[in-house]
Design a protein around this motif. Structure first.
Motif, PDB file in Angstrom:
ATOM      1  N   ALA A 122       0.830  -1.208   0.000  1.00  0.00           N
ATOM      2  CA  ALA A 122       0.000   0.000   0.000  1.00  0.00           C
ATOM      3  C   ALA A 122       0.866   1.261   0.000  1.00  0.00           C
ATOM      4  O   ALA A 122       0.510   2.268  -0.618  1.00  0.00           O
ATOM      5  N   ALA A 123       2.009   1.211   0.680  1.00  0.00           N
ATOM      6  CA  ALA A 123       2.890   2.388   0.759  1.00  0.00           C
ATOM      7  C   ALA A 123       3.577   2.661  -0.567  1.00  0.00           C
ATOM      8  O   ALA A 123       3.778   3.826  -0.940  1.00  0.00           O
ATOM      9  N   ALA A 124       3.954   1.602  -1.280  1.00  0.00           N
ATOM     10  CA  ALA A 124       4.670   1.777  -2.557  1.00  0.00           C
ATOM     11  C   ALA A 124       4.184   0.715  -3.538  1.00  0.00           C
ATOM     12  O   ALA A 124       4.847  -0.314  -3.730  1.00  0.00           O
ATOM     13  N   PRO A 125       3.030   0.934  -4.174  1.00  0.00           N
ATOM     14  CA  PRO A 125       2.477  -0.073  -5.096  1.00  0.00           C
ATOM     15  C   PRO A 125       3.391  -0.374  -6.282  1.00  0.00           C
ATOM     16  O   PRO A 125       3.331  -1.455  -6.863  1.00  0.00           O
ATOM     17  N   GLN A 126       4.239   0.606  -6.651  1.00  0.00           N
ATOM     18  CA  GLN A 126       5.106   0.422  -7.814  1.00  0.00           C
ATOM     19  C   GLN A 126       6.365  -0.368  -7.486  1.00  0.00           C
ATOM     20  O   GLN A 126       7.090  -0.781  -8.393  1.00  0.00           O
ATOM     21  N   ALA A 127       6.656  -0.575  -6.201  1.00  0.00           N
ATOM     22  CA  ALA A 127       7.878  -1.276  -5.797  1.00  0.00           C
ATOM     23  C   ALA A 127       7.682  -2.781  -5.932  1.00  0.00           C
ATOM     24  O   ALA A 127       6.589  -3.316  -5.694  1.00  0.00           O
ATOM     25  N   ALA A 128       8.758  -3.485  -6.289  1.00  0.00           N
ATOM     26  CA  ALA A 128       8.677  -4.921  -6.572  1.00  0.00           C
ATOM     27  C   ALA A 128       8.873  -5.778  -5.333  1.00  0.00           C
ATOM     28  O   ALA A 128       8.298  -6.861  -5.228  1.00  0.00           O
ATOM     29  N   ARG A 129       9.689  -5.308  -4.406  1.00  0.00           N
ATOM     30  CA  ARG A 129      10.108  -6.194  -3.316  1.00  0.00           C
ATOM     31  C   ARG A 129       8.951  -6.729  -2.492  1.00  0.00           C
ATOM     32  O   ARG A 129       8.913  -7.925  -2.163  1.00  0.00           O
ATOM     33  N   VAL A 153       0.248 -10.107 -10.653  1.00  0.00           N
ATOM     34  CA  VAL A 153       0.170  -8.651 -10.456  1.00  0.00           C
ATOM     35  C   VAL A 153       1.566  -8.043 -10.580  1.00  0.00           C
ATOM     36  O   VAL A 153       1.730  -6.950 -11.144  1.00  0.00           O
ATOM     37  N   LEU A 154       2.583  -8.732 -10.037  1.00  0.00           N
ATOM     38  CA  LEU A 154       3.958  -8.242 -10.160  1.00  0.00           C
ATOM     39  C   LEU A 154       4.348  -8.076 -11.626  1.00  0.00           C
ATOM     40  O   LEU A 154       4.966  -7.066 -12.003  1.00  0.00           O
ATOM     41  N   ALA A 155       3.998  -9.052 -12.456  1.00  0.00           N
ATOM     42  CA  ALA A 155       4.333  -8.976 -13.879  1.00  0.00           C
ATOM     43  C   ALA A 155       3.663  -7.788 -14.555  1.00  0.00           C
ATOM     44  O   ALA A 155       4.207  -7.217 -15.504  1.00  0.00           O
ATOM     45  N   GLU A 156       2.497  -7.404 -14.057  1.00  0.00           N
ATOM     46  CA  GLU A 156       1.797  -6.258 -14.635  1.00  0.00           C
ATOM     47  C   GLU A 156       2.346  -4.938 -14.107  1.00  0.00           C
ATOM     48  O   GLU A 156       2.526  -3.988 -14.871  1.00  0.00           O
ATOM     49  N   GLN A 157       2.631  -4.881 -12.793  1.00  0.00           N
ATOM     50  CA  GLN A 157       3.060  -3.641 -12.160  1.00  0.00           C
ATOM     51  C   GLN A 157       4.549  -3.353 -12.362  1.00  0.00           C
ATOM     52  O   GLN A 157       4.944  -2.206 -12.567  1.00  0.00           O
ATOM     53  N   ASN A 158       5.360  -4.395 -12.284  1.00  0.00           N
ATOM     54  CA  ASN A 158       6.816  -4.217 -12.367  1.00  0.00           C
ATOM     55  C   ASN A 158       7.427  -5.394 -13.124  1.00  0.00           C
ATOM     56  O   ASN A 158       8.079  -6.262 -12.523  1.00  0.00           O
ATOM     57  N   PRO A 159       7.230  -5.452 -14.435  1.00  0.00           N
ATOM     58  CA  PRO A 159       7.702  -6.618 -15.210  1.00  0.00           C
ATOM     59  C   PRO A 159       9.212  -6.810 -15.169  1.00  0.00           C
ATOM     60  O   PRO A 159       9.694  -7.940 -15.318  1.00  0.00           O
ATOM     61  N   LEU A 216       5.507 -16.114 -18.849  1.00  0.00           N
ATOM     62  CA  LEU A 216       6.963 -16.063 -18.996  1.00  0.00           C
ATOM     63  C   LEU A 216       7.371 -15.864 -20.460  1.00  0.00           C
ATOM     64  O   LEU A 216       8.332 -15.142 -20.754  1.00  0.00           O
ATOM     65  N   SER A 217       6.655 -16.499 -21.369  1.00  0.00           N
ATOM     66  CA  SER A 217       6.974 -16.359 -22.796  1.00  0.00           C
ATOM     67  C   SER A 217       6.759 -14.915 -23.263  1.00  0.00           C
ATOM     68  O   SER A 217       7.564 -14.376 -24.035  1.00  0.00           O
ATOM     69  N   ALA A 218       5.680 -14.304 -22.797  1.00  0.00           N
ATOM     70  CA  ALA A 218       5.408 -12.908 -23.170  1.00  0.00           C
ATOM     71  C   ALA A 218       6.504 -11.990 -22.616  1.00  0.00           C
ATOM     72  O   ALA A 218       6.968 -11.077 -23.311  1.00  0.00           O
ATOM     73  N   HIS A 219       6.946 -12.263 -21.395  1.00  0.00           N
ATOM     74  CA  HIS A 219       8.015 -11.449 -20.805  1.00  0.00           C
ATOM     75  C   HIS A 219       9.317 -11.664 -21.556  1.00  0.00           C
ATOM     76  O   HIS A 219      10.046 -10.704 -21.845  1.00  0.00           O
ATOM     77  N   TYR A 220       9.616 -12.911 -21.891  1.00  0.00           N
ATOM     78  CA  TYR A 220      10.873 -13.212 -22.586  1.00  0.00           C
ATOM     79  C   TYR A 220      10.899 -12.564 -23.967  1.00  0.00           C
ATOM     80  O   TYR A 220      11.954 -12.096 -24.424  1.00  0.00           O
TER      81      TYR A 220
END
Length: 385
Positions: free
Chosen positions: A209-216, A240-246, A273-277
Protein backbone atom coordinates in the motif's frame (compact mmCIF):
# COMPACT_ATOMS: atom_id res chain seq x y z
CA UNK A 1 30.52 86.01 38.40
CA UNK A 2 32.55 86.88 35.33
CA UNK A 3 33.34 84.16 32.80
CA UNK A 4 37.07 83.96 32.10
CA UNK A 5 37.77 83.15 28.44
CA UNK A 6 41.37 82.35 29.32
CA UNK A 7 40.41 78.89 30.58
CA UNK A 8 38.68 78.08 27.30
CA UNK A 9 41.68 79.17 25.30
CA UNK A 10 43.94 77.02 27.48
CA UNK A 11 41.54 74.02 27.54
CA UNK A 12 41.05 73.61 23.80
CA UNK A 13 44.70 72.84 23.00
CA UNK A 14 44.87 70.52 26.03
CA UNK A 15 41.79 68.56 24.92
CA UNK A 16 43.20 68.29 21.41
CA UNK A 17 46.50 66.93 22.71
CA UNK A 18 44.79 64.39 24.98
CA UNK A 19 42.53 63.20 22.13
CA UNK A 20 45.50 62.84 19.80
CA UNK A 21 47.43 60.81 22.41
CA UNK A 22 44.45 58.54 23.02
CA UNK A 23 43.92 57.92 19.30
CA UNK A 24 47.59 57.11 18.79
CA UNK A 25 47.46 54.68 21.70
CA UNK A 26 44.36 52.90 20.32
CA UNK A 27 45.91 52.80 16.85
CA UNK A 28 49.11 51.24 18.18
CA UNK A 29 47.10 48.69 20.14
CA UNK A 30 45.00 47.81 17.07
CA UNK A 31 48.10 47.46 14.94
CA UNK A 32 49.68 45.21 17.58
CA UNK A 33 46.60 42.98 17.64
CA UNK A 34 46.49 42.85 13.86
CA UNK A 35 50.14 41.90 13.75
CA UNK A 36 49.62 39.22 16.34
CA UNK A 37 46.34 37.30 15.61
CA UNK A 38 45.77 37.72 11.86
CA UNK A 39 49.39 36.93 11.14
CA UNK A 40 48.98 33.47 12.66
CA UNK A 41 45.58 33.11 10.99
CA UNK A 42 46.85 33.91 7.50
CA UNK A 43 49.86 31.73 8.12
CA UNK A 44 47.47 28.86 8.82
CA UNK A 45 45.55 29.57 5.64
CA UNK A 46 48.77 29.51 3.66
CA UNK A 47 49.68 26.13 5.12
CA UNK A 48 46.22 24.83 4.25
CA UNK A 49 46.58 25.93 0.64
CA UNK A 50 49.89 24.07 0.49
CA UNK A 51 48.27 20.98 2.07
CA UNK A 52 50.48 21.22 5.15
CA UNK A 53 47.87 20.35 7.74
CA UNK A 54 50.25 19.86 10.68
CA UNK A 55 51.70 23.36 10.31
CA UNK A 56 48.21 24.79 9.71
CA UNK A 57 46.97 23.29 12.98
CA UNK A 58 49.92 24.79 14.87
CA UNK A 59 49.23 28.20 13.35
CA UNK A 60 45.53 28.09 14.19
CA UNK A 61 46.26 27.00 17.75
CA UNK A 62 48.53 30.03 18.06
CA UNK A 63 45.77 32.25 16.67
CA UNK A 64 43.21 30.82 19.10
CA UNK A 65 45.55 31.40 22.04
CA UNK A 66 45.98 35.03 21.01
CA UNK A 67 42.25 35.53 20.60
CA UNK A 68 40.33 32.80 22.46
CA UNK A 69 36.95 34.45 21.83
CA UNK A 70 37.11 34.11 18.03
CA UNK A 71 34.61 31.37 17.15
CA UNK A 72 35.61 31.15 13.48
CA UNK A 73 39.12 30.09 14.46
CA UNK A 74 37.65 27.37 16.66
CA UNK A 75 35.51 26.10 13.78
CA UNK A 76 38.52 26.03 11.45
CA UNK A 77 40.63 24.23 14.04
CA UNK A 78 37.91 21.67 14.82
CA UNK A 79 37.35 20.90 11.14
CA UNK A 80 41.08 20.40 10.66
CA UNK A 81 41.23 17.96 13.56
CA UNK A 82 38.30 16.00 12.09
CA UNK A 83 39.90 15.84 8.65
CA UNK A 84 43.06 14.45 10.19
CA UNK A 85 41.14 11.81 12.11
CA UNK A 86 41.86 13.40 15.51
CA UNK A 87 38.23 13.16 16.53
CA UNK A 88 38.78 13.50 20.28
CA UNK A 89 40.48 16.87 19.77
CA UNK A 90 37.76 18.00 17.37
CA UNK A 91 35.13 17.05 19.95
CA UNK A 92 36.92 19.06 22.64
CA UNK A 93 37.08 22.15 20.41
CA UNK A 94 33.38 22.02 19.53
CA UNK A 95 32.29 21.18 23.08
CA UNK A 96 34.32 24.19 24.28
CA UNK A 97 32.41 26.35 21.80
CA UNK A 98 29.06 25.02 23.04
CA UNK A 99 30.03 25.72 26.65
CA UNK A 100 30.48 29.45 25.96
CA UNK A 101 27.64 31.61 27.22
CA UNK A 102 28.29 34.43 24.75
CA UNK A 103 27.97 32.25 21.63
CA UNK A 104 25.25 33.37 19.21
CA UNK A 105 22.38 31.06 18.30
CA UNK A 106 23.70 30.64 14.74
CA UNK A 107 27.17 29.70 15.93
CA UNK A 108 25.73 27.40 18.59
CA UNK A 109 23.80 25.49 15.92
CA UNK A 110 26.93 25.30 13.77
CA UNK A 111 28.91 23.94 16.71
CA UNK A 112 26.21 21.36 17.47
CA UNK A 113 26.26 20.20 13.84
CA UNK A 114 30.06 20.04 13.82
CA UNK A 115 30.02 18.01 17.05
CA UNK A 116 27.56 15.56 15.51
CA UNK A 117 29.88 15.14 12.52
CA UNK A 118 32.79 14.48 14.90
CA UNK A 119 30.87 11.65 16.58
CA UNK A 120 29.76 10.24 13.22
CA UNK A 121 33.29 10.15 11.87
CA UNK A 122 34.54 8.59 15.08
CA UNK A 123 31.91 5.84 14.84
CA UNK A 124 30.27 6.85 18.14
CA UNK A 125 26.76 6.32 16.80
CA UNK A 126 24.88 6.64 20.09
CA UNK A 127 26.47 10.03 20.84
CA UNK A 128 26.04 11.08 17.20
CA UNK A 129 22.35 10.18 17.39
CA UNK A 130 21.88 12.37 20.47
CA UNK A 131 23.78 15.27 18.87
CA UNK A 132 21.79 15.01 15.65
CA UNK A 133 18.44 14.93 17.44
CA UNK A 134 19.32 18.29 19.00
CA UNK A 135 19.39 19.82 15.50
CA UNK A 136 15.62 19.49 15.00
CA UNK A 137 14.17 22.87 14.12
CA UNK A 138 17.51 24.31 12.99
CA UNK A 139 18.85 25.05 9.49
CA UNK A 140 20.77 21.76 9.79
CA UNK A 141 17.60 19.73 10.30
CA UNK A 142 17.53 18.14 6.82
CA UNK A 143 21.18 17.07 7.01
CA UNK A 144 20.70 15.75 10.53
CA UNK A 145 17.71 13.66 9.51
CA UNK A 146 19.60 12.13 6.61
CA UNK A 147 22.48 11.25 8.93
CA UNK A 148 20.05 9.77 11.47
CA UNK A 149 18.47 7.70 8.71
CA UNK A 150 21.89 6.29 7.81
CA UNK A 151 22.56 5.45 11.48
CA UNK A 152 19.25 3.63 11.90
CA UNK A 153 19.72 1.71 8.65
CA UNK A 154 23.24 0.70 9.63
CA UNK A 155 22.04 -0.52 13.02
CA UNK A 156 18.95 -2.12 11.40
CA UNK A 157 16.63 -0.11 13.64
CA UNK A 158 13.82 -0.18 11.11
CA UNK A 159 11.02 1.39 13.23
CA UNK A 160 13.12 4.48 13.99
CA UNK A 161 14.25 4.61 10.36
CA UNK A 162 10.61 4.54 9.26
CA UNK A 163 9.81 7.44 11.62
CA UNK A 164 12.62 9.60 10.22
CA UNK A 165 11.72 8.69 6.62
CA UNK A 166 8.10 9.68 7.31
CA UNK A 167 9.23 13.09 8.65
CA UNK A 168 11.43 13.68 5.62
CA UNK A 169 8.62 12.65 3.27
CA UNK A 170 6.20 15.01 5.03
CA UNK A 171 8.76 17.85 4.83
CA UNK A 172 9.11 17.39 1.04
CA UNK A 173 12.74 16.32 1.39
CA UNK A 174 12.16 13.60 -1.22
CA UNK A 175 9.95 10.62 -1.97
CA UNK A 176 10.67 8.04 0.73
CA UNK A 177 7.68 5.77 0.07
CA UNK A 178 9.79 3.01 -1.51
CA UNK A 179 12.31 3.16 1.32
CA UNK A 180 9.51 2.95 3.88
CA UNK A 181 8.27 -0.16 2.07
CA UNK A 182 11.75 -1.67 2.38
CA UNK A 183 11.69 -1.04 6.13
CA UNK A 184 8.36 -2.86 6.42
CA UNK A 185 9.76 -5.75 4.37
CA UNK A 186 12.79 -5.99 6.67
CA UNK A 187 10.52 -6.17 9.71
CA UNK A 188 8.36 -8.77 7.96
CA UNK A 189 11.43 -10.93 7.32
CA UNK A 190 12.28 -10.82 11.02
CA UNK A 191 8.74 -11.89 11.93
CA UNK A 192 8.89 -14.69 9.36
CA UNK A 193 12.08 -15.98 10.97
CA UNK A 194 10.31 -15.92 14.34
CA UNK A 195 7.41 -17.89 12.85
CA UNK A 196 4.80 -15.12 13.10
CA UNK A 197 3.58 -15.42 9.50
CA UNK A 198 0.24 -13.57 9.84
CA UNK A 199 1.96 -10.49 11.31
CA UNK A 200 4.58 -10.64 8.55
CA UNK A 201 1.82 -10.77 5.94
CA UNK A 202 0.16 -7.70 7.46
CA UNK A 203 3.40 -5.73 7.21
CA UNK A 204 3.95 -6.79 3.61
CA UNK A 205 0.44 -5.67 2.70
CA UNK A 206 1.23 -2.30 4.32
CA UNK A 207 4.41 -2.13 2.23
CA UNK A 208 2.44 -2.75 -0.97
CA UNK A 209 0.00 0.00 0.00
CA UNK A 210 2.89 2.39 0.76
CA UNK A 211 4.67 1.78 -2.56
CA UNK A 212 2.48 -0.07 -5.10
CA UNK A 213 5.11 0.42 -7.81
CA UNK A 214 7.88 -1.28 -5.80
CA UNK A 215 8.68 -4.92 -6.57
CA UNK A 216 10.11 -6.19 -3.32
CA UNK A 217 6.95 -6.29 -1.23
CA UNK A 218 5.08 -8.41 -3.76
CA UNK A 219 7.99 -10.82 -4.20
CA UNK A 220 8.35 -11.17 -0.42
CA UNK A 221 4.59 -11.68 -0.12
CA UNK A 222 4.70 -14.44 -2.74
CA UNK A 223 7.51 -16.18 -0.84
CA UNK A 224 5.53 -15.90 2.39
CA UNK A 225 2.43 -17.33 0.72
CA UNK A 226 4.59 -20.19 -0.51
CA UNK A 227 5.68 -20.88 3.08
CA UNK A 228 2.03 -20.80 4.15
CA UNK A 229 1.18 -23.44 1.50
CA UNK A 230 -0.94 -21.20 -0.70
CA UNK A 231 0.36 -21.73 -4.26
CA UNK A 232 -2.72 -20.21 -5.91
CA UNK A 233 -2.17 -16.99 -3.97
CA UNK A 234 1.52 -17.05 -5.00
CA UNK A 235 0.54 -17.25 -8.65
CA UNK A 236 -1.96 -14.41 -8.32
CA UNK A 237 0.58 -12.18 -6.52
CA UNK A 238 3.23 -12.78 -9.16
CA UNK A 239 0.70 -12.14 -11.92
CA UNK A 240 0.17 -8.65 -10.46
CA UNK A 241 3.96 -8.24 -10.16
CA UNK A 242 4.33 -8.98 -13.88
CA UNK A 243 1.80 -6.26 -14.64
CA UNK A 244 3.06 -3.64 -12.16
CA UNK A 245 6.82 -4.22 -12.37
CA UNK A 246 7.70 -6.62 -15.21
CA UNK A 247 11.44 -5.87 -14.94
CA UNK A 248 11.50 -7.68 -11.57
CA UNK A 249 9.83 -10.88 -12.82
CA UNK A 250 13.15 -12.74 -13.40
CA UNK A 251 13.74 -12.64 -9.63
CA UNK A 252 10.52 -14.60 -9.04
CA UNK A 253 10.54 -16.85 -12.14
CA UNK A 254 11.50 -20.11 -10.32
CA UNK A 255 8.82 -19.49 -7.65
CA UNK A 256 6.27 -18.79 -10.38
CA UNK A 257 6.96 -22.15 -12.04
CA UNK A 258 6.76 -23.99 -8.71
CA UNK A 259 3.41 -22.40 -7.83
CA UNK A 260 2.01 -23.03 -11.31
CA UNK A 261 3.02 -26.70 -11.14
CA UNK A 262 1.38 -27.09 -7.72
CA UNK A 263 -1.90 -25.56 -8.93
CA UNK A 264 -1.97 -27.16 -12.37
CA UNK A 265 -1.80 -23.78 -14.07
CA UNK A 266 1.45 -24.40 -15.92
CA UNK A 267 0.12 -23.14 -19.25
CA UNK A 268 -0.79 -19.80 -17.62
CA UNK A 269 2.72 -19.43 -16.18
CA UNK A 270 4.30 -20.45 -19.47
CA UNK A 271 2.29 -17.86 -21.39
CA UNK A 272 3.26 -15.18 -18.87
CA UNK A 273 6.96 -16.06 -19.00
CA UNK A 274 6.97 -16.36 -22.80
CA UNK A 275 5.41 -12.91 -23.17
CA UNK A 276 8.02 -11.45 -20.81
CA UNK A 277 10.87 -13.21 -22.59
CA UNK A 278 9.69 -11.91 -25.96
CA UNK A 279 9.84 -8.35 -24.61
CA UNK A 280 13.11 -8.68 -22.65
CA UNK A 281 15.13 -11.91 -23.04
CA UNK A 282 16.42 -12.97 -19.62
CA UNK A 283 18.54 -15.88 -18.44
CA UNK A 284 16.32 -16.49 -15.39
CA UNK A 285 13.13 -16.46 -17.46
CA UNK A 286 14.84 -18.71 -20.01
CA UNK A 287 15.71 -21.20 -17.25
CA UNK A 288 12.12 -21.13 -16.03
CA UNK A 289 10.79 -21.91 -19.53
CA UNK A 290 13.33 -24.71 -19.94
CA UNK A 291 12.24 -26.24 -16.63
CA UNK A 292 8.58 -26.14 -17.74
CA UNK A 293 9.43 -27.88 -21.04
CA UNK A 294 11.62 -30.45 -19.28
CA UNK A 295 8.81 -31.38 -16.87
CA UNK A 296 6.60 -32.62 -19.74
CA UNK A 297 7.62 -35.68 -21.72
CA UNK A 298 6.06 -34.24 -24.87
CA UNK A 299 8.11 -31.06 -24.79
CA UNK A 300 11.25 -32.43 -23.12
CA UNK A 301 13.23 -32.89 -26.38
CA UNK A 302 12.64 -29.25 -27.31
CA UNK A 303 13.63 -27.89 -23.91
CA UNK A 304 17.32 -27.57 -24.67
CA UNK A 305 16.61 -26.02 -28.04
CA UNK A 306 15.57 -22.91 -26.15
CA UNK A 307 19.26 -22.30 -25.40
CA UNK A 308 20.05 -22.32 -29.12
CA UNK A 309 17.16 -19.97 -29.82
CA UNK A 310 18.46 -17.68 -27.07
CA UNK A 311 21.89 -17.66 -28.70
CA UNK A 312 20.26 -16.36 -31.87
CA UNK A 313 19.18 -13.29 -29.88
CA UNK A 314 21.98 -12.91 -27.33
CA UNK A 315 25.67 -13.81 -27.37
CA UNK A 316 25.43 -15.66 -24.10
CA UNK A 317 28.29 -17.78 -22.82
CA UNK A 318 26.02 -18.95 -19.98
CA UNK A 319 23.40 -20.28 -22.41
CA UNK A 320 26.11 -21.88 -24.56
CA UNK A 321 27.57 -23.65 -21.53
CA UNK A 322 24.15 -25.00 -20.50
CA UNK A 323 23.43 -26.23 -24.01
CA UNK A 324 26.83 -27.88 -24.32
CA UNK A 325 26.34 -29.72 -21.00
CA UNK A 326 23.84 -32.07 -22.68
CA UNK A 327 25.66 -32.55 -25.97
CA UNK A 328 27.95 -35.40 -27.00
CA UNK A 329 31.28 -34.23 -28.34
CA UNK A 330 33.49 -35.99 -30.85
CA UNK A 331 36.07 -36.52 -28.11
CA UNK A 332 33.60 -37.41 -25.39
CA UNK A 333 36.33 -38.44 -22.94
CA UNK A 334 37.35 -34.76 -22.65
CA UNK A 335 33.83 -33.46 -22.15
CA UNK A 336 33.93 -33.29 -18.29
CA UNK A 337 37.12 -31.21 -18.30
CA UNK A 338 35.76 -28.85 -20.93
CA UNK A 339 32.45 -28.50 -19.12
CA UNK A 340 34.16 -27.76 -15.81
CA UNK A 341 36.27 -25.07 -17.48
CA UNK A 342 33.19 -23.47 -19.04
CA UNK A 343 31.23 -23.54 -15.79
CA UNK A 344 34.15 -21.90 -14.02
CA UNK A 345 34.32 -19.21 -16.70
CA UNK A 346 30.61 -18.37 -16.58
CA UNK A 347 30.32 -18.14 -12.77
CA UNK A 348 31.25 -14.43 -12.65
CA UNK A 349 28.74 -13.79 -15.45
CA UNK A 350 25.84 -15.10 -13.37
CA UNK A 351 26.38 -12.64 -10.52
CA UNK A 352 24.43 -9.47 -9.81
CA UNK A 353 26.19 -6.10 -9.88
CA UNK A 354 25.36 -2.91 -8.00
CA UNK A 355 24.75 -0.06 -10.44
CA UNK A 356 25.96 2.48 -7.85
CA UNK A 357 29.32 1.05 -6.74
CA UNK A 358 29.91 -2.06 -8.86
CA UNK A 359 29.83 -4.51 -5.92
CA UNK A 360 29.09 -7.99 -7.26
CA UNK A 361 27.30 -10.80 -5.45
CA UNK A 362 25.95 -14.25 -6.21
CA UNK A 363 22.53 -13.29 -4.85
CA UNK A 364 20.31 -10.31 -5.49
CA UNK A 365 20.26 -7.64 -2.75
CA UNK A 366 17.66 -4.94 -2.23
CA UNK A 367 20.26 -2.86 -0.38
CA UNK A 368 23.86 -3.02 -1.58
CA UNK A 369 26.20 -4.43 1.11
CA UNK A 370 28.98 -2.24 -0.27
CA UNK A 371 27.52 1.27 -0.61
CA UNK A 372 24.21 0.78 1.29
CA UNK A 373 22.19 2.08 -1.69
CA UNK A 374 18.64 0.79 -2.03
CA UNK A 375 17.36 -0.80 -5.26
CA UNK A 376 20.76 -0.48 -6.96
CA UNK A 377 20.88 -4.12 -8.15
CA UNK A 378 19.16 -4.70 -11.51
CA UNK A 379 17.17 -7.91 -11.78
CA UNK A 380 19.58 -9.12 -14.45
CA UNK A 381 22.84 -11.03 -14.38
CA UNK A 382 26.21 -9.44 -15.14
CA UNK A 383 26.27 -11.03 -18.60
CA UNK A 384 23.00 -9.32 -19.48
CA UNK A 385 24.03 -5.79 -18.45
Amino acid sequence: MEFDLTWILLGLPLAFVLGWVASRFDLRQLRAENRRAPKAYFKGLNFLLNEQQDQAIDAFIEAVQNDPDTSELHFALGNLFRRRGEYDRAVRVHEHLLSRGDLSRVDRERAQHALALDFLKAGLLDRAEDALQRLEGTPFEAQARMALLAIYERSRDWPHAATIAHKMHQADQGDFSTRQAHYLCEQAQALTTQGDLPAAQALLEQAIAAAPQAARARIELARLQHLMGRPAAVLDTLQVLAEQNPAALPLAAPLLVEAATATGRVSQAQALLSAHYAQAPSLDVLEALVSIDASDAATRPAARQRYVQHLDKERSLVAASKWLAGEKLEHEEFHPQIQRALEHAVKPLTRYRCAACGFEARQHFWQCPGCQTWDSYPARRVEEL
